[in-house]
Each structure stands twice: as C-alpha cells, then as structure tokens.
Design an enzyme around this catalytic site. Sequence first.
Site, PDB file in Angstrom:
ATOM      1  CE1 TYR A 104      -3.057  -2.999   0.346  1.00  0.00           C
ATOM      2  CE2 TYR A 104      -3.570  -2.314   2.937  1.00  0.00           C
ATOM      3  CZ  TYR A 104      -4.291  -3.221   1.306  1.00  0.00           C
ATOM      4  OH  TYR A 104      -5.241  -3.732   1.460  1.00  0.00           O
ATOM      5  N   PRO A 133     -16.167  -4.091   2.215  1.00  0.00           N
ATOM      6  CG  PRO A 133     -16.771  -3.196   5.229  1.00  0.00           C
ATOM      7  CD  PRO A 133     -15.147  -3.250   3.750  1.00  0.00           C
ATOM      8  CG  LEU A 134     -19.120   0.431   4.251  1.00  0.00           C
ATOM      9  CD1 LEU A 134     -19.407   1.529   4.135  1.00  0.00           C
ATOM     10  CD2 LEU A 134     -20.737  -0.015   4.069  1.00  0.00           C
ATOM     11  NE  ARG A 152     -12.996  -3.175  -4.676  1.00  0.00           N
ATOM     12  CZ  ARG A 152     -12.070  -3.789  -3.654  1.00  0.00           C
ATOM     13  NH1 ARG A 152     -11.294  -3.023  -3.319  1.00  0.00           N
ATOM     14  NH2 ARG A 152     -11.570  -4.149  -4.046  1.00  0.00           N
ATOM     15  CG  PHE A 168     -21.961   0.598  -5.498  1.00  0.00           C
ATOM     16  CD1 PHE A 168     -22.433   1.544  -6.750  1.00  0.00           C
ATOM     17  CD2 PHE A 168     -22.673  -0.295  -5.139  1.00  0.00           C
ATOM     18  CE1 PHE A 168     -23.848   1.393  -7.194  1.00  0.00           C
ATOM     19  CE2 PHE A 168     -23.892  -0.603  -6.406  1.00  0.00           C
ATOM     20  CZ  PHE A 168     -24.636   0.585  -7.155  1.00  0.00           C
TER      21      PHE A 168
END
Length: 332
Positions: free
Chosen positions: A59, A207-208, A210, A212
């Site tokens: 990252y 979990p969201l 990304r 959306f």
Amino acid sequence: MTLTRLPTRRIGPLTVGAQGLGCLGMSEFYGATSEGEAISTIRRALDIGVTLLDTADVYGHGANEELVGRAVAGRRESAVLATKFGVVRPGPGVGAGVRGDALYVRRACEDSLRRLGVDHVDLLYLTRVDTEVGVEETVGAMAELVAAGKIRAIGLCEAAPETIRRAHAVAPVSALQTEWSLWSRDIERRILPVCRELGITVVPYAPLGRGFLAGAVRSRDQLEEGDFRRFGLPRFSPENLPRNLPLADRLGELAGELGITPAQLALAWLHHQGPDVVPIPGAKRRDHLEENADAVFLSLTRADLAAAAAAVPAGEVHGERWNEQSMRFVDR
C-alpha cells in the site's frame, strides 16, 4: 458519534474491536489523501475501540505501513496491527505477481516491522496464494515467525477452501481476509463453511462495495483521475455503473426507512452474519469512521436482513469484483 467503545471479538489469540479500519485509502487508490487527517482518524479509531488496523507492504509502496506506524507511536498497546505480504508490485498497478517462498516471507516480515517501527506484528496475512510454492512452505515460514515472536497470528487472503485446509494443517490460521458484502457474496457457499468448521475468523474487506453501497458513487465523474475504481474494477465501468445504481437506490431507500445510513445498513448486515466476522471498512476521515463504527450497535430484525439482501440480489450485480488479471489471483 460513537460514545461507547466497541464490543470485542476474537481472531485466534487476539482480542479486537468488533469492527476494524482499512487504511489503504489513506495512501492511494481512492483519490486525494491527507496524512494529518489520516493519523487523526487512526488515533480516533483507537479511542473508540476500533483497534484492528489493516495495512499491507504494497500500500503506497510501503508508505501506508509507515503512516500507520507514526499514528500508533506511543499507543502501540492499544492497536492490533495487521499487515500483508506476498504481492509483488514493482510499478503503479495493483501487482505483477505473487511470492510465498520462505525466504521472501522472512524478508517481507522484517521490512514491515521496520516500516511500522515495531518489534512484532499482531496479524500477518499472505495477500494472495503463490501457486508455484506450496502453501505449506509459506505457512511453515510464518509459523517460524510466530515462534520467534515476530508475529502473533497467521492469516490468509482470498484463498480456496482446500488451500485453507492445507494451511491450517501446518499451523493454526486465525483469519481469512476476503471480499464480502451485500454485493460480493461468493464466499458464502464454499469458503465460509470451511472457516467456521476450522474456527477461522472472517475479515471482510471492501464491506461497503468500495463506497458504492454507501451511495457515495453515482457517476464516474465523481472519481478522480487516479482512482483505481476507474480502471481496475469492472463494476464501476461506464457500462456497468449505471446498471448497478438501482441496487444502491434500493438499499438507500431501505436504510432511510430504518433511520440509518446505507453504509450503516450494509455494515450491520455483515455484523449480523455472526460473531466470527470482523469487517474492516476503509475510512480516510473521522466522520466516516464514526458513522461506520455506529453500525456495530444496530439491531436488525430477520425481516430487515432479508430486505437488505433482497435489495442487492447477486444475480443483478453487473461486472466482476476485480478485473480479469486480478481475478486470476483469487480463490487459489
């Protein structure tokens, strides 16, 4: 705003807050970043009991580990540090290959410890399985790191059921990190049952969806030029995003009826899947962190859960969750 510390969950030998924090977006991939706000967000997370901090050696090409290390300096005892190795990423893309040989495992761990500025990592994941090296060699080397006190627990990411079994036979696997959300349900049929049989905690990333499922992406015009959702994720393509928007609309309508945000509904749905599930939504700002953390305290009825799942049926999701190159490295 969350005023009560989060309840805790177990990941192998570790005690963590029921929800963690994904730190990737603090360094790259999701538009503009602010190191000051990122550090404040991480420290606020520790204040409210969001103790599991998730990073990886690739990252920001190491910059994210360094940022997390600066954020937890002086508060190491409050944080449960999770990092990952295995993806070879020489350039700006998401990665060019995978390495899981024992030499690389040891070297990657030492490099992560140096960047984080700590003497041990709480949870070390193999980011993707190296099919050229037996997972037994990889996990065997990780077990040696546990014995040496360099790591406390072993994790896998995006691994196939048989690979999970083979790894767990070498040394206890404490966590499986994989994509799981209302619009990514792939693990439920084959992978989740194996994790539960073996006592492995599932740590859902994205979990969201990304952003959306939170209703944060209505148009590709909202995404900055360097945002990898523009080039690496088919669900956000010019063809698929408009076709997926009705899913977000239905979830948003249901959340409104319940008096919560769509992000909270999506996270609460995951929390209701069991106490062996610890989602790690990403957040670059304190307000998003606190909104997400409040989802832990929500109580949904069976009817609410069924309605949330019905709002985002798997058969109506358009596009794979990764591009073709990246999909070759999942379920291995």
